[in-house]
Design an enzyme around this catalytic site. Structure first.
Site, mmCIF file in Angstrom:
data_model
loop_
_atom_site.group_PDB
_atom_site.id
_atom_site.type_symbol
_atom_site.label_atom_id
_atom_site.label_comp_id
_atom_site.label_asym_id
_atom_site.label_seq_id
_atom_site.Cartn_x
_atom_site.Cartn_y
_atom_site.Cartn_z
ATOM 1 C CB SER A 189 -0.962 -0.049 1.189
ATOM 2 O OG SER A 189 -2.029 0.836 1.016
ATOM 3 C CG ASP A 293 -6.335 -3.446 -3.921
ATOM 4 O OD1 ASP A 293 -7.179 -2.736 -3.336
ATOM 5 O OD2 ASP A 293 -5.123 -3.436 -3.640
ATOM 6 C CG HIS A 324 -5.229 -3.022 -0.101
ATOM 7 N ND1 HIS A 324 -4.436 -2.670 -1.163
ATOM 8 C CD2 HIS A 324 -4.807 -2.257 0.947
ATOM 9 C CE1 HIS A 324 -3.595 -1.724 -0.788
ATOM 10 N NE2 HIS A 324 -3.796 -1.463 0.490
#
Length: 632
Positions: A189, A293, A324
């Site tokens: 991320s 995601d 994610h």
């Protein structure tokens, strides 16, 4: 003089604290680094000057780099670095681990398994607090110069080009003579985003990056071709600063001013787009992304990968069916093994053959992976299909129109759930059942010629695979995984720093359709993303906008559909005056990244018995996302 690489010294010895010398040949066995550094690691913090004064106090900012490195050796070691804003505000990993410190303020608990596993194998682990977070000075600017420079400065320090100190203020200079200067950055991320951004500076010493679910363009995280997702970077900055730092008010004002809510692209976003400078990347890249995601969407992966491929950067790719999620939590044993060999190759110089192995691995069904020599998306052929009054086909429509009325209370799941029924809120164009498998891999686009009835109009488009399938439940709470109560251990556990993590397993769901690519746009940005133009009701406007990158096989017998609607309330903000939008079908199309050729495609006539529109059972409709989107 440059840094000495220990693998270039075949006669050297590696010395363990309290142990006899260990020959280099014993540390590298069977083509892998071995866990021979059994002594308690050296744990320390160095505060590195960034050269910036983000908080405006007249003093150059310092960022905290927490280090765990092998003890008892006089041979320099390479570094695995994770630069993150999350070490004190939010935690890292599936179990939300935070950094911890002993009574003297020395680093003790390192989130994730990297130090536990790699330090005994001859690596140092360096966890950097981005500027403005945890113990670092400065201000968060969400992917801008402060963020990127604060991580790059640590690489410069490891290579003798920046100054480090043993205290946050004052203190004594500290060098990094224990390091070869070779660095591999990793992170999921925001952390992986920083790895992308630092690599795009071309900094010397960065040998590889491993971005996981990472951003390559912050505009595409907050906006999409002129529309807003309804949240802004200042909120994230304040969150990771744990409420916001008073001396960073000016930086926050710049974030607000530079990110207009109308969705226009501005210099702030250009500065936070790493794709145009991907030609500076000299590091190898091992990218991982979840095809499901919906937080860091796959449009972040596709253009970045294409830019790396254009330069022929050494690269490897995993694409999962998860959302994610870190690969440690969806393919753990294979991930640790592959990451180990990847770092051995690029940081220790071990010729272990990993670069000759299949470069791409794609999850086709839950826990079922397909390998290929290189990602086939790089060779996909742009193929155009055309919406017609009788469905979706290869031939352009001879004419005709379609229209819908923007209803901001509905979203893509409402539009897709009843494909056999007319809806005033969207248009749906479907093929007949496909005669063969159709693989789409890459980034597609939609071109529309639209006629709005009001001065403002937003558009949403999606590709839908209609047909029965069992997929990972990436829309569920775990985004495709379930956390179990059992644990497995990866490396050496030490007091205050456990190497054991809860196991996970795949969660699955049975569905009759899957949305495989999405895109959104503001018709007022048809001429330029940097400036919207008021629309004239009744006038025709042409616009092309992107669909998110995908890698999906539509099986034979399934039907592929294109849906075009107005406000997709699951993602975008409604225009000021939602209205009716007409489409000129002869000037509307979808361009698909097709791999392996297009099977015979015919349109699905609603009134033709042989080509019925798709059918969906109510109990097999994908659930709306249970996760909070855009959370990090």
């Amino acid at each position: 003089m440059g840094r000495i690489r220990w693998w270039a010294l075949p006669c050297a010895a590696l010395v363990l604290a309290g142990a006899a010398p260990v020959a280099v040949a014993e540390q590298v066995r069977d083509g892998r680094s071995q866990p021979v550094f059994a002594a308690e690691p050296v744990r320390e913090t160095v505060w590195v000057e960034t050269g910036l004064d983000g908080d405006g106090d007249g003093v150059i900012d310092r960022v905290a780099a927490d280090i765990a490195r092998p003890a008892g050796t006089d041979q320099p070691v390479p570094v695995i670095m994770d630069a993150s804003p999350y070490y004190s505000c939010c935690g890292r990993g599936n179990e939300n681990e935070f950094k911890t410190y002993d009574d003297q303020g020395r680093p003790l608990g390192f989130p994730l398994f990297y130090d536990n596993y790699f330090v005994p194998r001859g690596y140092a682990t360096v966890l950097v607090d981005l500027a403005g977070t945890n113990r670092s000075e400065g201000c968060v600017d969400v992917g801008g110069p402060s963020d990127i420079t604060s991580a790059k400065a640590v690489i410069d320090w490891l290579n003798g080009r920046a100054t480090g100190f043993d205290a946050a203020t004052g203190g004594n200079p500290v060098g990094a003579g224990w390091s070869t200067g070779d660095v591999g950055m990793i992170g999921k991320s925001y952390d992986g985003t920083i790895a992308n951004g630092v690599a795009a500076t071309g900094v010397e010493g960065l040998r590889t990056i491993v971005p996981i679910g990472a951003i390559s363009s912050w505009y595409d995280y907050y906006r999409s071709d002129g529309v807003s997702f309804g949240f802004d970077p200042v909120g994230l900055a304040q969150n990771v600063e744990e409420g916001g730092r008073p001396d960073c008010h000016q930086v926050k004002q710049e974030l607000v001013a530079g990110a207009p809510t109308n969705g226009d692209a501005t210099p702030l976003w250009t500065e936070r787009d790493y794709v145009p400078t991907a030609d500076r990347v000299t590091a190898s890249v091992f990218a991982v992304h979840g095809l499901g995601d919906l937080n860091v969407k796959t449009v972040q992966f596709g253009p970045w990968w294409d830019a790396l491929a254009a330069k022929d950067v050494p690269r490897k790719l995993w694409l999962s069916q998860t959302g994610h999620v870190d690969p440690f939590d969806f393919r753990r044993a294979e991930w640790v093994d592959t990451l180990h060999r990847w770092f051995d190759r690029w940081l220790l110089g071990i010729d272990n053959g990993i670069t000759e192995e299949p470069a791409a691995s794609i999850e086709r069904a839950p826990d079922t992976w397909a390998d290929e020599p290189g990602w086939s998306g790089e060779q996909a052929q742009a193929t155009t299909l055309h919406p017609r009054e009788d469905g979706l086909g290869t031939e352009p429509a001879p004419g005709g129109t379609a229209s819908f009325t923007d209803d901001p209370s509905l979203d893509e799941y409402d539009w897709a759930a009843r494909p056999d029924q007319q809806s005033p809120a969207r248009t749906l164009f479907s093929t007949a059942p496909l005669s063969g498998d159709l693989r789409l891999a890459g980034t597609g686009s939609v071109t529309v010629t639209a006629v709005p009835s009001t001065p403002t109009a937003h558009l949403s488009a999606m590709l839908v695979d209609y047909g029965p399938a069992t997929t990972r439940d990436y829309l569920g709470q775990g985004e495709g995984i379930r956390t179990l109560q059992t644990e497995s251990c990866w490396g050496e556990s030490r007091p205050g720093d456990d190497a054991c993590y809860k196991d996970t397993e795949a969660t699955t769901t049975d569905v009759d359709f899957e949305i495989i690519a999405r895109g959104w746009a503001d018709l007022a940005n048809h001429e330029s993303l940097s400036a919207e133009r008021p629309l004239e009701p009744g006038k025709r406007y042409a616009m092309t906008f992107r669909l998110a990158t995908t890698d999906h096989v539509v099986p034979a017998g399934h039907q592929l559909a294109l849906i075009i609607g107005g406000t997709d309330s699951a993602f975008i903000v409604a225009p000021r005056q939602p209205g009716q939008i007409g489409l000129d079908l002869a000037q509307t199309s979808v361009t698909l990244p097709v791999v392996g050729g297009l099977p015979a495609v015919t349109s699905a006539r609603v009134d033709a018995a042989a080509n019925k529109p798709p059918q969906v059972r109510p109990d097999r409709v994908p659930a709306r996302p249970e996760v909070q989107l855009n959370r990090d």
